[in-house]
Design a protein around this motif. Sequence first.
Motif: not given
Length: 888
Positions: A844-848, A838-840, A850-851, A855-857
């Motif tokens: 969680q609703r922000h697809p970029y 489910h990510g952070v 999130h996954a 955009w990591e970190g």
Amino acid sequence: MSKGVFTSAEHLRLDQDRNREGDWKRWGPYLSERQWGTVREDYSPDGDAWRSFPFEHAPSRAYRWGEDGLHGWTDRKGRLCYAVSLWNGRDPILKERLFGLTGHQGNHGEDVKEEYFYLDATPTHSYGHALYKYPQQEFPYQRLIEENANRSLADREFKLWQADVFENNQYFDVEFVQAKRSPEDIYFVTRVTNQGPDSEVLHVLPTFWFRNTWRWGCTFDDCEMKSRLWEVSGDSIQLWHPSLGEFLAMVESDVSSLLQPVQALFTENETHYEKVFQTKSVAEVQKDGIQRYVTDGEHAAVRTGDNAYGTKMSWWLKVRLEPGQRVEIPVRLHGVHEDNGEAGLGDWSSIVADRKREADEFYAIELEDELTEEAREIKRQAFAGLLWTKQFYHYVIESWLEGDPATVAPPAGHKKIRNTEWRHLFARDVLSMPDSWEYPWFAAWDSAFHMIPMAEIDPEFAKAQLLLFLREWYLHPNGQMPAYEWEFSDVNPPVHAWALWRVYKIAGKKGERDLDFLERGFQKLMLNFNWWVNRKDQFGRNLFSGGFLGMDNIGVFDRSKGLPEGAVLEQADGTAWMAFFCGTMLSIALELAEQRPVYEDIASKFFEHYVSIADAMNQFGGGGLWDEQDGFYYDRLMIGNQEIPMRIKSLVGLMPLISVQVLDQARIDRLPGFKQRLEWFMQHRAELGDHISYCDTTGCEAGDKMLLAIPSRQRLEKLMTHMLNSDEFLSDFGIRSLSRHHQQDPFVLNLGGEEMAVHYVAGESDSWMFGGNSNWRGPIWFPINYLLIEALEAYYHYYGDKVQVELPAGSKNFVNLLQVADEIKKRLKAIFTPNGNHGVPATQRHPYLHADPQWEGIHLFHEYFDGDTGEGLGAAHQTGWTSLITRL
């Protein structure tokens, strides 16, 4: 201040700045992200700041009280500004500032519609790093307005990432990096990366300009002479200001992939009257001249070539980037006589690398060794946001009300709209903002919370900021603190004393603390305390009311405005806040009294006043504001002889928990004057102790301590059954602002034929009370959670393991109150912690976020969080009070 034997270059810079050996904080990211749509730029007859100065005016209309730009910099008085403008060749305007919706346009109030992130910063601003993601296709300004206009309060906001502009990575990563060689020698580096699949062209315009102080006829803003900047060569300029002095600036003209030679474009920071007001302009070239030249090819809009000059200029760099390609564009600004022995751009890359390494060394000392790498990243980005949202704030009420002598007088209605009782207020300071786009103005109680994490990394700024709001050019002569720009006379919770006390302890070790700072703040806070007593205790009963007290729409009424005729609302939170204020003042007075005995009498005053407030809360009229049947504190509405308990289970009823102080008997013994009065009071006013937990040493739970608290032990335990009930306040992500019990069972009040209701809303508000993005009817808010954690730790300090509660309620899992505090911390931290697939939760609703690995970190620090899912809501960059995560 360096920590122990460990130090770093940044700690040394902080020491130099504190000792006035180097003015390291003269320049910083103090440029607002939004100046348009603010109260101080509003000269309208109706006070509608959003419509008075809309986004559409911003490119062409000179500001009066400040400036804005895209992650820009300025000096501490906002005189000379620097920012970078961008153009993808498709937008109708340059990207000079962040776009967002006004309170009228957004379906949940004002909302920035951009993707940007504060990644790193040091307290002296010797190093800074921010990231902006700029779409390569046309920015969807109109679609963002229309889509949100078509949505109701029941819908989520329409965000930029939903407009498909980031599909297939069709965007530029634009990084803004700043590094100081010395206090007056600064490098600004723009890094641009083409993340898309195709070759793309980007126009990059590093821009310098002077705030327009010469047009208004002001007398206090270094405005006696007009500033000027002019071309020295194609890639360098000279800048002059009557109080800043002379500077040189230069840009790298040999950037890879340039499609044309660098060109210097000059104009004036003056309003384009033909466009904005359909009247003749006073200057031959105007603020939007550079935009008109670049996007429309209007050559007469700027000055170019030899001897070009103005009050605003840009270097125009047009670069082509292949997929994955990065270019760096360095700019240097330094005093004419402060080039550090190196002309031109010098070895800019080494300076940037050195400042980055020194930032790493600083945080290696400041961040706890036991933190995971992920936790260190979250904490460092929270500090970065806190530092990036420091802002030059200028607002002189006398001048604003009267209008400027060199311009047309404001309409008559302007003087009656707001802040008319604050003519003394003269703000021209660097302030900590809640969110530099959505809240680009101070709010008194927000600022107090900001200074708790700030004290960890820059205690001197934290102390100075707290004292600033108590100075005579902010504090009203009657003792009131200004609340916030939209209405200084409104009432924010009195948390300033608590912040002063906490910063005093965070900023220094015991025995080395700044007692002068504490005393200076305490003296002014006594004026503020008296204002509260005289203005907000309407009948002299120690029951306080009046004002929304920060929790905007938590109740039935808009508590800042008048109640139904003849009605009085006795507020459980207002009374609890005052007990909290009073108890903190007692603790400060006792600390001062150990070195300065004159404060023993003052300590006695606050002790006795605290007991009186607690007694009223618990016993006035028989039961005070306590409801024995429900085991909860409620507001009480008085209409004539009728008493109506407002049976809303909200933070209002939990606020009495926070007004807790534990006094050490050893300290009391060292203060004979205070001890004598205390013993007399306890002997002769014993009736006041029936429902509060102060006691003498023979009857205490712990013989070496004394507890001051509103709820008795029995009532404390009853409140815990509600707070720790998963069907009420206890969320997986902290303590909710309203019991989820009201989802199925709303509170309904019928008054004069009008039915008003309060029901649980986990996420965005479904009420326009206080604006669409005010929501205290379900979400989780960091500041109150933080105060509850501190209170639980204080109760544990007194009760130890003698008080055991079920966690969660009904589970038969009994724990002490310290374990409860730790559990709430754990749940708050879970908001930012990856949760399986489910990510952070916060994003969680922000697809970029999130996954997407690009955009990591990256983390966002929202204003508040969904009470059920932990999703971040409201302002997305509120690393003001949400930076309290750093303390957990």
